[in-house]
Design a protein around this motif. Structure first.
Motif, PDB file in Angstrom:
ATOM      1  N   ARG A 175       0.691  -1.166  -0.098  1.00 56.37           N
ATOM      2  CA  ARG A 175      -0.129  -0.043   0.150  1.00 56.37           C
ATOM      3  C   ARG A 175       1.050   1.312   0.066  1.00 56.37           C
ATOM      4  O   ARG A 175       0.676   2.175  -0.617  1.00 56.37           O
ATOM      5  CB  ARG A 175      -0.926   0.006   1.276  1.00 56.37           C
ATOM      6  CG  ARG A 175      -1.684   1.252   1.401  1.00 56.37           C
ATOM      7  CD  ARG A 175      -2.976   1.185   0.318  1.00 56.37           C
ATOM      8  NE  ARG A 175      -3.676   2.384   0.468  1.00 56.37           N
ATOM      9  CZ  ARG A 175      -3.875   3.204  -0.402  1.00 56.37           C
ATOM     10  NH1 ARG A 175      -3.337   3.144  -1.447  1.00 56.37           N
ATOM     11  NH2 ARG A 175      -4.597   4.280  -0.173  1.00 56.37           N
ATOM     12  N   GLU A 176       1.984   1.214   0.525  1.00 62.21           N
ATOM     13  CA  GLU A 176       2.981   2.327   0.607  1.00 62.21           C
ATOM     14  C   GLU A 176       3.397   2.724  -0.650  1.00 62.21           C
ATOM     15  O   GLU A 176       4.068   3.897  -0.666  1.00 62.21           O
ATOM     16  CB  GLU A 176       4.072   1.800   1.521  1.00 62.21           C
ATOM     17  CG  GLU A 176       3.458   1.597   3.042  1.00 62.21           C
ATOM     18  CD  GLU A 176       4.458   1.010   4.127  1.00 62.21           C
ATOM     19  OE1 GLU A 176       5.669   1.254   3.734  1.00 62.21           O
ATOM     20  OE2 GLU A 176       3.969   0.759   5.239  1.00 62.21           O
ATOM     21  N   LEU A 177       3.389   2.130  -1.592  1.00 64.84           N
ATOM     22  CA  LEU A 177       4.055   2.283  -2.712  1.00 64.84           C
ATOM     23  C   LEU A 177       3.374   3.566  -3.541  1.00 64.84           C
ATOM     24  O   LEU A 177       3.900   4.351  -4.304  1.00 64.84           O
ATOM     25  CB  LEU A 177       3.873   1.003  -4.066  1.00 64.84           C
ATOM     26  CG  LEU A 177       4.892  -0.117  -4.004  1.00 64.84           C
ATOM     27  CD1 LEU A 177       4.229  -1.152  -4.975  1.00 64.84           C
ATOM     28  CD2 LEU A 177       6.263   0.324  -4.169  1.00 64.84           C
ATOM     29  N   ASP A 178       2.062   3.631  -3.173  1.00 68.63           N
ATOM     30  CA  ASP A 178       1.346   4.866  -3.644  1.00 68.63           C
ATOM     31  C   ASP A 178       1.879   6.182  -2.959  1.00 68.63           C
ATOM     32  O   ASP A 178       1.755   7.306  -3.507  1.00 68.63           O
ATOM     33  CB  ASP A 178      -0.157   4.850  -3.338  1.00 68.63           C
ATOM     34  CG  ASP A 178      -1.140   4.986  -4.246  1.00 68.63           C
ATOM     35  OD1 ASP A 178      -0.484   5.326  -5.559  1.00 68.63           O
ATOM     36  OD2 ASP A 178      -2.375   4.776  -4.305  1.00 68.63           O
ATOM     37  N   GLU A 179       2.646   6.075  -1.956  1.00 64.66           N
ATOM     38  CA  GLU A 179       3.168   7.274  -1.129  1.00 64.66           C
ATOM     39  C   GLU A 179       4.721   7.505  -1.545  1.00 64.66           C
ATOM     40  O   GLU A 179       5.327   8.518  -1.188  1.00 64.66           O
ATOM     41  CB  GLU A 179       2.953   7.250   0.066  1.00 64.66           C
ATOM     42  CG  GLU A 179       1.543   7.119   0.400  1.00 64.66           C
ATOM     43  CD  GLU A 179       1.126   6.650   1.728  1.00 64.66           C
ATOM     44  OE1 GLU A 179       1.992   6.364   2.590  1.00 64.66           O
ATOM     45  OE2 GLU A 179      -0.134   6.269   1.883  1.00 64.66           O
ATOM     46  N   GLN A 180       5.356   6.876  -2.282  1.00 65.15           N
ATOM     47  CA  GLN A 180       6.790   6.840  -2.632  1.00 65.15           C
ATOM     48  C   GLN A 180       6.838   7.887  -3.957  1.00 65.15           C
ATOM     49  O   GLN A 180       6.207   8.155  -4.653  1.00 65.15           O
ATOM     50  CB  GLN A 180       7.382   5.640  -3.032  1.00 65.15           C
ATOM     51  CG  GLN A 180       7.399   4.476  -1.853  1.00 65.15           C
ATOM     52  CD  GLN A 180       8.135   3.239  -2.264  1.00 65.15           C
ATOM     53  OE1 GLN A 180       7.952   2.214  -1.724  1.00 65.15           O
ATOM     54  NE2 GLN A 180       8.858   3.031  -3.240  1.00 65.15           N
ATOM     55  N   GLU A 181       8.214   8.545  -3.724  1.00 70.26           N
ATOM     56  CA  GLU A 181       8.501   9.407  -4.690  1.00 70.26           C
ATOM     57  C   GLU A 181       9.130   8.910  -5.894  1.00 70.26           C
ATOM     58  O   GLU A 181       8.984   9.507  -7.093  1.00 70.26           O
ATOM     59  CB  GLU A 181       8.875  10.749  -4.207  1.00 70.26           C
ATOM     60  CG  GLU A 181       8.120  11.557  -3.198  1.00 70.26           C
ATOM     61  CD  GLU A 181       8.909  12.651  -2.935  1.00 70.26           C
ATOM     62  OE1 GLU A 181       9.715  13.220  -3.567  1.00 70.26           O
ATOM     63  OE2 GLU A 181       8.516  13.251  -1.765  1.00 70.26           O
ATOM     64  N   SER A 182       9.885   7.798  -5.675  1.00 66.77           N
ATOM     65  CA  SER A 182      10.551   7.057  -6.741  1.00 66.77           C
ATOM     66  C   SER A 182      10.122   5.351  -6.499  1.00 66.77           C
ATOM     67  O   SER A 182       9.999   4.886  -5.423  1.00 66.77           O
ATOM     68  CB  SER A 182      12.330   7.373  -6.590  1.00 66.77           C
ATOM     69  OG  SER A 182      12.781   6.937  -5.464  1.00 66.77           O
ATOM     70  N   TYR A 183      10.539   4.895  -7.688  1.00 63.44           N
ATOM     71  CA  TYR A 183      10.241   3.403  -7.632  1.00 63.44           C
ATOM     72  C   TYR A 183      11.387   2.658  -8.271  1.00 63.44           C
ATOM     73  O   TYR A 183      11.919   2.935  -9.279  1.00 63.44           O
ATOM     74  CB  TYR A 183       8.881   3.260  -8.543  1.00 63.44           C
ATOM     75  CG  TYR A 183       7.917   4.013  -8.143  1.00 63.44           C
ATOM     76  CD1 TYR A 183       6.877   3.959  -7.038  1.00 63.44           C
ATOM     77  CD2 TYR A 183       7.868   5.237  -8.656  1.00 63.44           C
ATOM     78  CE1 TYR A 183       6.035   4.727  -6.588  1.00 63.44           C
ATOM     79  CE2 TYR A 183       6.671   6.000  -8.295  1.00 63.44           C
ATOM     80  CZ  TYR A 183       5.766   5.805  -7.384  1.00 63.44           C
ATOM     81  OH  TYR A 183       4.826   6.738  -7.034  1.00 63.44           O
ATOM     82  N   ARG A 184      11.517   1.252  -7.885  1.00 65.89           N
ATOM     83  CA  ARG A 184      12.466   0.599  -8.486  1.00 65.89           C
ATOM     84  C   ARG A 184      11.654  -0.568  -9.287  1.00 65.89           C
ATOM     85  O   ARG A 184      10.592  -0.891  -8.852  1.00 65.89           O
ATOM     86  CB  ARG A 184      13.276  -0.203  -7.507  1.00 65.89           C
ATOM     87  CG  ARG A 184      14.171   0.502  -6.787  1.00 65.89           C
ATOM     88  CD  ARG A 184      15.299  -0.147  -5.816  1.00 65.89           C
ATOM     89  NE  ARG A 184      15.054  -1.757  -5.702  1.00 65.89           N
ATOM     90  CZ  ARG A 184      14.353  -2.063  -4.715  1.00 65.89           C
ATOM     91  NH1 ARG A 184      14.440  -1.446  -3.691  1.00 65.89           N
ATOM     92  NH2 ARG A 184      14.258  -3.517  -4.290  1.00 65.89           N
ATOM     93  N   ALA A 185      11.835  -0.906 -10.386  1.00 64.77           N
ATOM     94  CA  ALA A 185      11.244  -1.791 -11.233  1.00 64.77           C
ATOM     95  C   ALA A 185      11.025  -2.999 -10.836  1.00 64.77           C
ATOM     96  O   ALA A 185       9.871  -3.466 -10.859  1.00 64.77           O
ATOM     97  CB  ALA A 185      11.824  -1.820 -12.796  1.00 64.77           C
ATOM     98  N   ASP A 186      11.996  -3.482 -10.111  1.00 64.30           N
ATOM     99  CA  ASP A 186      11.787  -4.967  -9.459  1.00 64.30           C
ATOM    100  C   ASP A 186      10.694  -4.952  -8.321  1.00 64.30           C
ATOM    101  O   ASP A 186      10.191  -5.957  -8.052  1.00 64.30           O
ATOM    102  CB  ASP A 186      13.248  -5.544  -9.187  1.00 64.30           C
ATOM    103  CG  ASP A 186      14.013  -4.746  -7.803  1.00 64.30           C
ATOM    104  OD1 ASP A 186      13.887  -3.558  -7.893  1.00 64.30           O
ATOM    105  OD2 ASP A 186      14.636  -5.148  -7.182  1.00 64.30           O
ATOM    106  N   GLU A 187      10.748  -3.891  -7.787  1.00 64.58           N
ATOM    107  CA  GLU A 187       9.928  -3.608  -6.644  1.00 64.58           C
ATOM    108  C   GLU A 187       8.443  -3.828  -7.067  1.00 64.58           C
ATOM    109  O   GLU A 187       7.500  -4.383  -6.479  1.00 64.58           O
ATOM    110  CB  GLU A 187      10.328  -2.191  -5.912  1.00 64.58           C
ATOM    111  CG  GLU A 187       9.169  -1.959  -4.766  1.00 64.58           C
ATOM    112  CD  GLU A 187       9.734  -0.677  -4.318  1.00 64.58           C
ATOM    113  OE1 GLU A 187       9.918  -0.522  -2.822  1.00 64.58           O
ATOM    114  OE2 GLU A 187      10.340   0.267  -4.814  1.00 64.58           O
TER     115      GLU A 187
END
Length: 120
Positions: free
Chosen positions: A34-46
């Motif tokens: 659920r916390e992915l919606d609040e991140q400013e950057s993302y890793r593709a594997d994540e």
């Protein structure tokens, strides 16, 4: 206009929200998505792992739930000041509509940048 990573993270986060936080399925690993919606950057594997983990949970639930369990309105939610009792069926359709909507956005963005989509 959201980035590819933001849209993909949002799809995963919505799955985690509805299945874990609303219905109560899955463990803390699902809840953390659920916390992915609040991140400013993302890793593709994540994000890929999030798609795989959330879809596996959803499929497992659908194979376990009976038609009767799908239909029971058992999950109270308030939206725009009104109280609703949602069923697993409602949540399923809501998430599929959500996946289709944002999946279409991903497809358009990939096409605009002439990037291939992989369907492994």
């Amino acid at each position: 206009m959201w980035s590819l990573g933001t849209i993909a993270a949002h799809i995963v986060a919505a799955r985690a929200y509805w299945f874990h936080h609303v219905i109560g399925e899955g463990d803390a690993t699902i809840g953390a998505l659920r916390e992915l919606d609040e991140q400013e950057s993302y890793r593709a594997d994540e994000i890929v792992r999030g798609f795989e983990t959330s879809w596996s949970l959803m499929r497992a639930c659908w194979s376990r739930w009976t038609p009767e369990q799908m239909a029971v309105p058992a999950f109270p939610r308030t939206w725009q000041g009104k109280q609703y009792m949602l069923s697993r069926e409602w949540v399923t359709w809501h998430l599929l509509e959500h996946d289709l909507h944002h999946g279409g956005e991903l497809s358009l963005l990939l096409g605009m940048h002439q990037l291939p989509a992989h369907y492994d």
